[in-house]
Design an enzyme around this catalytic site. Sequence first.
Site, mmCIF file in Angstrom:
data_model
loop_
_atom_site.group_PDB
_atom_site.id
_atom_site.type_symbol
_atom_site.label_atom_id
_atom_site.label_comp_id
_atom_site.label_asym_id
_atom_site.label_seq_id
_atom_site.Cartn_x
_atom_site.Cartn_y
_atom_site.Cartn_z
ATOM 1 N N GLU A 267 0.859 -1.175 0.000
ATOM 2 C CA GLU A 267 0.000 0.000 0.000
ATOM 3 C C GLU A 267 0.900 1.232 0.000
ATOM 4 O OE1 GLU A 267 -2.245 0.895 3.541
ATOM 5 O OE2 GLU A 267 -0.814 -0.124 4.827
ATOM 6 N N ASN A 591 -11.088 -3.482 4.667
ATOM 7 C CA ASN A 591 -9.849 -3.723 5.420
ATOM 8 C C ASN A 591 -10.128 -3.547 6.910
ATOM 9 O OD1 ASN A 591 -6.862 -3.954 5.780
ATOM 10 N ND2 ASN A 591 -7.104 -1.875 6.584
ATOM 11 N N GLU A 592 -9.744 -4.514 7.689
ATOM 12 C CA GLU A 592 -9.821 -4.430 9.156
ATOM 13 C C GLU A 592 -11.159 -3.849 9.630
ATOM 14 O OE1 GLU A 592 -6.229 -2.443 10.493
ATOM 15 O OE2 GLU A 592 -5.075 -4.288 10.296
HETATM 16 O O1 AHR Z 1 0.526 -2.231 7.643
HETATM 17 C C1 AHR Z 1 0.188 -0.999 8.169
HETATM 18 C C2 AHR Z 1 -1.300 -0.895 8.520
HETATM 19 O O2 AHR Z 1 -1.629 -1.779 9.534
HETATM 20 C C3 AHR Z 1 -2.261 -1.246 7.426
HETATM 21 O O3 AHR Z 1 -2.489 -0.184 6.589
HETATM 22 C C4 AHR Z 1 -3.498 -1.590 8.160
HETATM 23 O O4 AHR Z 1 -4.298 -2.503 7.469
HETATM 24 C C5 AHR Z 1 -2.989 -2.100 9.469
HETATM 25 O O5 AHR Z 1 -3.649 -1.526 10.531
#
Ligand code: AHR
Length: 852
Positions: A267, A591-592
């Site tokens: 990312e 995500n999460e």
């Molecule tokens: O890897 C860093 C961050 O950790 C990511 O963006 C997120 O998904 C997680 O909280």
Amino acid sequence: MRRRIFAPAIALTLVFFGAQSAPARNASPPSSAALIGHWAFDEGTGTTAADSSGGGHPLTLQGGASWTKGVAGPSALAVTPQQDAASSGPVIDTSKSFTVSAWVNLASTNGYQTFVSEDGSQVSGFYLQLRADTGRFAFTRLAYDSTAAYGAVATSSIIPQPGVWYLLTGVYDAAAQTNSLYVDGALQQTVPILAPWSATGPLAVGRGFYNGAPTDWVSGAIDDVRAYSGALPAQDIRALAGTGSITVHEDQVGPAINPTQFGTFLEEINHSGDGGVYAELVRNRDLKESTSSPVYWSAVQDSGASAAIALDTSQPLDSASPVSLKLSVASLPAGGRAGIANDGYWGVPVTPATTYHLSFYARAGAGFAGLLTASLESSSGRVFASATIPAITAGWARYTATLTTAKGIGSTLDNRLVIATSSPAAAGGTAWFAMVSLFPPTYDSTPNGLRADLMQKIAALHPGFLRVPGGNYLEGQTLATYFNWKNTIGPVQDRPGHQDSAWGYWSQDGMGLLEYLEMAEELGAQPILAVFAGYTLNGTVVPQDQLAPYVQDALDEIQYAIGPATSTWGAMRAADGHPAPFDLHYVEIGNEDSFDRSGSYNGYRFPMFYDAIKAAYPQLKIIATTNVTSRTPDVIDDHYYSGNPDVIAGDAHVYDNTSRSGPGHIVGEYAVTQGSPTGTLAAALGEAAFLTGIERNAGIVIGASYAPLLINVNAQSWPTNLIGYNGLVSYGSPSYYAQRMLGDSLGDVVAPSQIVGGNGNLWAVATTKSGTTYLAVVNRGGTAATVDVSLAGVPAVSGGTATVLTGNPTAMNSVTHPTAVAPATEKLGSSGPVFRHTFPANSLTVLALSTG
Ligand code: AHR
């Protein structure tokens, strides 16, 4: 639930000895020790375990305690809560020196579990146990027969894992007034204790006694329990432990390794893309990093010239590039120079015999005339490469040039890109520039491509998948700043860019959806495409009645990735230069999303995306980012971060008992966050231990990827990362090398393995592939472990290699010391199926053995 708080050793010293002289530790010679009880548990049937010491204390199996495969002899005692084996009366006089030992193999590491004890009236006279308060083995004694008594706890340094056989030995030395615990023959801790009381109840195997009642039952197996009167000398304890072993059961079939077993996750964080793997060398190419000034740009005004630069919205290139860089030349005497310069991402890297591709848009105002010269030059003005560009015209036009450096120069970073004129005819004139771009040779020579050294390093990990485009970056802080993929495709000058609000900097989106998908393809990995799911990091949740457009965006995104070139978005992909569909099998929804406490993920967000995607693309597997009950995801993405390597190593067993009927799991992010900007060797070993569990559980865990993958060492958003770099140099952390070693030695199928003893710090996993056995062993202990490796079902070993990553656990790699910690490989000779091998302290070893 009650809590037992025992005074720490230092307090004990004060309580027991404060008014006395200090205990005479080591003052007396070791006591002679006699075997007074020995239960081999080799009956394998019935409800009695004989005492082979001649002491006459058989144990009776109670509550349904049974038999299982043994570690010393054919069978062992198998117990679960409420099951134990006990004598009819005391065996050990606990007021005098004594020793007790047992092989133990835990089914679970939860709670207090006491392997051997002897009952008093209120508490046990001793506990050879696993403690819930520390998660470690202990040899515990209380000073008298009461729950109110002070206790002394000799604790193991190792953290036990389930499924491993350990030899625990507890020694009470009445003369020295100490309590000691040994694991696998190695002394763990000695603490002061004076407990001159005799337990008068039975000796119990599989439980303890507290508050006047049996407690702390064991789940697992216990074998070869011995009791001695006297303190057994250390060399005898070592002899009891023998040489440890690792047995690889090639005679049994484990799960198949998945093509996605080891992957990567990328990312935009730490300038992973811009200033990272996206090879563009010009910073603030789109002039949007600041609205107030042209940051990273400067005016060139040499030898008497006078010039200024500014952001200008009066001469936009087009609607996506509304701001241009205005150069105003006030004066330009003969021999002078005026123009613009860009500092790059903490410098512009220059390497020998390299051709750089320059492109830019420009237009000349009235009074600006003459040729331009583009050059790569050091901060002190040394020119490494230059090219002449014809005089720019009054309308916007695109200009290109190549800049080639000479063979003999060194590699440097303290450089800048200059576009300037020395023509006095430009004096008093104005010119505008936009989308100035400079690319070095890219990986696979892809246009708008990726940085070669970083891609080579990532490719060397042989990733089976690339999870993109985030992470928090996917979500953004707000609905205005999530990764809105439709704004990241098409010609780069048409991409508006967006604020990376997750990590606090501008993303020009040259690295857009197409580039992420192409990156996966270039790595030979399948993309795992995460789609925005209507939740942002500031807690905004898109209401159910407004979610449909986001679901449609996800469908369009998938069509862009895999739709035929005749479909709307597939045609767009073809127009962008990639007619063939990408190799997409997994789509992740968000995500999460466990951070969304509103319940919307399970309530309607996941179901709406799931239903729409499954209806349109039934072949795709859907990944949920947290547990959901409203639909059954194909896979759940679990993330593991901890600053403590012990914690991540302990997570190696999380999936041991997960239902094999699904859903599957992927570890989309994991890391030991110890070390900065990249991790320590201890972190790498904790992660390698974790990965043995991921590999071993390939039947339910489809893969794992470390996070974050990349960090420009000048721009740290996250503490610990895998691959570090500046503009010129890149390096892998110890974690990187550990992953390479594991990825380089991945068989087709897991061969179940069993660890016995060693030094209590071993983790292992074995896989096999057409005549080769790969055995990965992590030794997280501070001493080497020599063990007998045994390949069951294999006739012989006809050579192989041992690749070892080892060093100081605190050691890290860096831009200046890129390989301070790196693996080394040595050849191994032929042997039978059983051979002895030493695994160094603080190491990951991969044995690649020819067994065909
Ligand atoms: O890897 C860093 C961050 O950790 C990511 O963006 C997120 O998904 C997680 O909280």
